[in-house]
Design an enzyme around this catalytic site. Structure first.
Site, mmCIF file in Angstrom:
data_model
loop_
_atom_site.group_PDB
_atom_site.id
_atom_site.type_symbol
_atom_site.label_atom_id
_atom_site.label_comp_id
_atom_site.label_asym_id
_atom_site.label_seq_id
_atom_site.Cartn_x
_atom_site.Cartn_y
_atom_site.Cartn_z
ATOM 1 N N HIS A 193 1.210 3.864 8.342
ATOM 2 C CA HIS A 193 0.466 4.853 8.735
ATOM 3 C C HIS A 193 1.116 6.189 9.292
ATOM 4 O O HIS A 193 2.321 5.875 9.737
ATOM 5 C CB HIS A 193 -0.538 4.409 9.860
ATOM 6 C CG HIS A 193 -1.622 3.419 9.423
ATOM 7 N ND1 HIS A 193 -2.631 3.664 8.629
ATOM 8 C CD2 HIS A 193 -1.621 1.998 9.462
ATOM 9 C CE1 HIS A 193 -3.312 2.450 8.347
ATOM 10 N NE2 HIS A 193 -2.784 1.510 8.911
ATOM 11 N N HIS A 197 0.944 -1.214 -0.020
ATOM 12 C CA HIS A 197 -0.099 0.020 0.090
ATOM 13 C C HIS A 197 0.825 1.184 0.110
ATOM 14 O O HIS A 197 1.717 1.444 0.921
ATOM 15 C CB HIS A 197 -0.989 -0.027 1.337
ATOM 16 C CG HIS A 197 -1.752 -0.948 1.532
ATOM 17 N ND1 HIS A 197 -3.042 -1.166 0.828
ATOM 18 C CD2 HIS A 197 -1.739 -2.561 1.822
ATOM 19 C CE1 HIS A 197 -3.696 -2.344 0.656
ATOM 20 N NE2 HIS A 197 -2.918 -3.192 1.389
ATOM 21 N N LEU A 198 0.873 1.953 -1.007
ATOM 22 C CA LEU A 198 1.789 2.996 -1.127
ATOM 23 C C LEU A 198 1.129 4.421 -1.005
ATOM 24 O O LEU A 198 1.521 5.415 -1.015
ATOM 25 C CB LEU A 198 2.497 3.267 -2.635
ATOM 26 C CG LEU A 198 3.500 1.876 -2.781
ATOM 27 C CD1 LEU A 198 4.253 1.922 -4.167
ATOM 28 C CD2 LEU A 198 4.506 1.623 -1.523
ATOM 29 N N ARG A 199 -0.169 4.077 -0.597
ATOM 30 C CA ARG A 199 -1.187 5.315 -0.404
ATOM 31 C C ARG A 199 -1.300 6.499 -1.191
ATOM 32 O O ARG A 199 -1.976 7.369 -0.832
ATOM 33 C CB ARG A 199 -0.578 5.876 1.048
ATOM 34 C CG ARG A 199 -0.247 4.876 2.020
ATOM 35 C CD ARG A 199 -1.577 4.128 2.503
ATOM 36 N NE ARG A 199 -1.434 3.209 3.780
ATOM 37 C CZ ARG A 199 -2.219 2.346 4.218
ATOM 38 N NH1 ARG A 199 -3.319 2.053 3.434
ATOM 39 N NH2 ARG A 199 -2.078 1.736 5.283
ATOM 40 N N HIS A 237 -9.252 -10.105 -0.106
ATOM 41 C CA HIS A 237 -9.091 -10.204 1.109
ATOM 42 C C HIS A 237 -10.271 -10.885 1.779
ATOM 43 O O HIS A 237 -11.190 -10.640 1.912
ATOM 44 C CB HIS A 237 -9.354 -8.655 1.473
ATOM 45 C CG HIS A 237 -9.039 -8.431 3.207
ATOM 46 N ND1 HIS A 237 -8.388 -7.521 3.555
ATOM 47 C CD2 HIS A 237 -9.865 -9.198 4.228
ATOM 48 C CE1 HIS A 237 -8.157 -7.566 5.148
ATOM 49 N NE2 HIS A 237 -9.176 -8.591 5.235
ATOM 50 N N HIS A 293 -2.766 -12.463 2.223
ATOM 51 C CA HIS A 293 -2.393 -12.739 3.475
ATOM 52 C C HIS A 293 -3.050 -13.708 4.306
ATOM 53 O O HIS A 293 -3.873 -13.454 5.298
ATOM 54 C CB HIS A 293 -2.439 -11.387 4.244
ATOM 55 C CG HIS A 293 -3.667 -10.420 3.742
ATOM 56 N ND1 HIS A 293 -5.098 -10.823 4.031
ATOM 57 C CD2 HIS A 293 -3.643 -9.273 3.419
ATOM 58 C CE1 HIS A 293 -5.799 -10.086 3.609
ATOM 59 N NE2 HIS A 293 -5.135 -8.988 3.270
ATOM 60 N N ASP A 295 -9.170 -5.110 -2.260
ATOM 61 C CA ASP A 295 -8.400 -5.438 -0.915
ATOM 62 C C ASP A 295 -8.602 -4.106 -0.028
ATOM 63 O O ASP A 295 -8.592 -2.939 -0.404
ATOM 64 C CB ASP A 295 -6.794 -5.424 -1.143
ATOM 65 C CG ASP A 295 -6.041 -5.941 0.186
ATOM 66 O OD1 ASP A 295 -6.418 -6.937 0.565
ATOM 67 O OD2 ASP A 295 -5.276 -4.869 0.707
ATOM 68 N N ASP A 342 2.468 -7.154 2.575
ATOM 69 C CA ASP A 342 1.137 -6.302 2.910
ATOM 70 C C ASP A 342 1.836 -4.856 3.582
ATOM 71 O O ASP A 342 1.127 -4.320 4.505
ATOM 72 C CB ASP A 342 0.321 -6.934 3.762
ATOM 73 C CG ASP A 342 -1.126 -6.209 4.133
ATOM 74 O OD1 ASP A 342 -1.507 -5.248 3.311
ATOM 75 O OD2 ASP A 342 -2.073 -6.726 4.597
#
Length: 429
Positions: free
Chosen positions: A309, A62-64, A179, A232, A152, A305
């Site tokens: 944050h 997750h590169l946001r 997911h 995952h 996901d 994964d």
């Protein structure tokens, strides 16, 4: 430009190669593999005593970006990947806005080329806005270059929509990544439901929530004869369901994370939010089943994964903290320490699960060391001892369940398209 890697232990899972030798790189690709190569004008990279492997491929990060750059962006996330030995990462679409159309896909590919330091692959959303109501522009996104489709971030509740999505993606040969966790059973839980959750007085996420969702997803993949990838995996029930499905010939693959392979719910007795993740860390019997599933091929790949944050988001009471943490820079060390050095996996198996297999699932030409292949290469020292220090991470996410732990094994050099991107822990671009 010519680069000659000399005297390393070359491990290539695609053909079970494990030999000491040299690799010549020219114009971004592997030109020759052999012993005692001598090339005029080539830059020499001494790899004696080190292990030379295909560049690691992380199929779940997750590169946001776009919209959540306070947590991570392409520049910081790909540098974290390079520091961890990854030459290719595939990013999930649960951003703001959601990556559910070809315009956003094209924009992210371009951003990856200008801001990224490793190969960036895009995963597009299955449903518009991740709302689970209407299919996203799957065909257009595939034409634009996505390598997989996924909602996901949560389980797709609509069985009808998942069936339709599998029928559609199956025509393109692209996997749907799920997911798999029944939201009705799991949504209000904070950790694995078991003895520890009862002792701590925290509502749990039962493992059967994962088992139920995995069973449904497998049945739909079997019915539509389309490829599905279970993200995952964390429960022993899910491992057995996937094992049985593979024996029936279902087009199912699966991944497992370094933290689910090496940590248990006992860690949550400290209420440290760095250990809060979704799906949750489970009890030791589940961990044992995950390792066994990885060993026998039921679980195909190791994926991080990586879910960083902002610091203040995790610096709250446990129940209010978001799930997830940074994983790119610790993954190799954790896997080598917890699985290779303990004799649970061979080095060839570790490298296969972190390079060749995820590349094959996503249909990439990387993940191999052969003449003509892209020169995406990771050079590691399996004996290198180091201590995890989140402050030194390249990622913006400064929380890790492995903070302060002593690990054994590290990537020393990351080569992407023939260029040295990271050396001795320093990202050079």
């Amino acid at each position: 430009m010519k680069l000659l890697i000399k005297g390393g232990r070359i491990i290539n899972p695609a053909d079970n190669m494990d030999t000491v030798g040299d690799i010549l790189i020219e114009d971004g690709r592997i030109a020759e593999i052999g012993q005692n190569l001598a090339i005029d004008g080539a830059e020499i990279l001494d790899a004696a005593g080190l292990v030379v492997t295909p560049g690691f491929v992380d199929m779940h990060v997750h590169l946001r970006e776009p919209g959540l750059e306070a947590k991570e962006d392409i520049a910081s996330g790909t540098r974290a990947a390079a520091a961890g030995g990854f030459t290719t990462v595939a990013c999930m679409p649960n951003t703001k806005p959601v990556v559910d159309n070809s315009i956003l896909v094209s924009g992210l590919i371009q951003r990856g080329q200008t801001e990224g330091v490793v190969n960036l692959k895009i995963i597009g959303a299955l449903s518009k806005g991740l709302e689970g109501k209407e299919l996203a522009e799957i065909g257009d996104m595939i034409q634009a270059g996505v390598v997989a489709i996924s909602d996901d971030g949560g389980h797709l509740d609509s069985t009808r929509l998942l069936k339709t999505g599998l029928e559609y993606t199956g025509m393109f040969g692209r996997p749907v990544i799920t997911h798999s966790e029944d939201e009705e059973l799991a949504s209000e839980g904070f950790m694995h439901e078991g003895e520890v959750s009862a002792m701590l007085g925290l509502k749990g996420r039962p493992s059967v929530a994962e088992d139920i969702a995995v069973a449904k997803d497998i049945m739909l993949a079997e019915y539509t004869n389309s490829p599905i990838h279970i993200a995952h995996v964390s429960s022993k029930g899910a491992v057995e369901l996937i094992r049985q499905a593979k024996q029936r010939g279902v087009k199912v693959t699966a991944e497992v994370t370094p933290h689910h392979l090496t940590l248990t719910d006992d860690e949550l007795k400290t209420f440290n939010t760095a250990f809060k993740v979704n799906p949750p860390l489970r009890s030791a019997d589940h961990v044992e089943a995950l390792v066994a599933g990885l060993k026998d091929g039921t679980l195909d790949a190791i994926a991080t994964d990586h879910a960083p944050h902002a610091f203040e988001e995790k610096d709250v009471e446990f129940r209010y903290a978001p799930s997830g943490f940074a994983g790119l820079e610790t993954a190799l060390g954790v896997v080598l320490t917890g699985l290779y050095h303990t004799g649970k996996l061979t080095l060839l198996e570790v490298i296969e699960k972190m390079s060749y297999r995820p590349a094959k699932i996503l249909g990439l030409e990387s993940g191999v060391l052969k003449v003509g292949a892209p020169a995406d290469i990771t050079i590691i020292d399996t004996e290198y001892q180091w201590t995890v220090d989140c402050i030194k991470f390249y990622t913006r996410g400064k929380h890790s369940p492995f903070e302060g732990r002593n690990l054994r094994g590290k990537s020393l050099i990351t080569i992407v398209n023939g260029s040295i991107i990271m050396q001795n822990g320093e990202v050079l671009k």
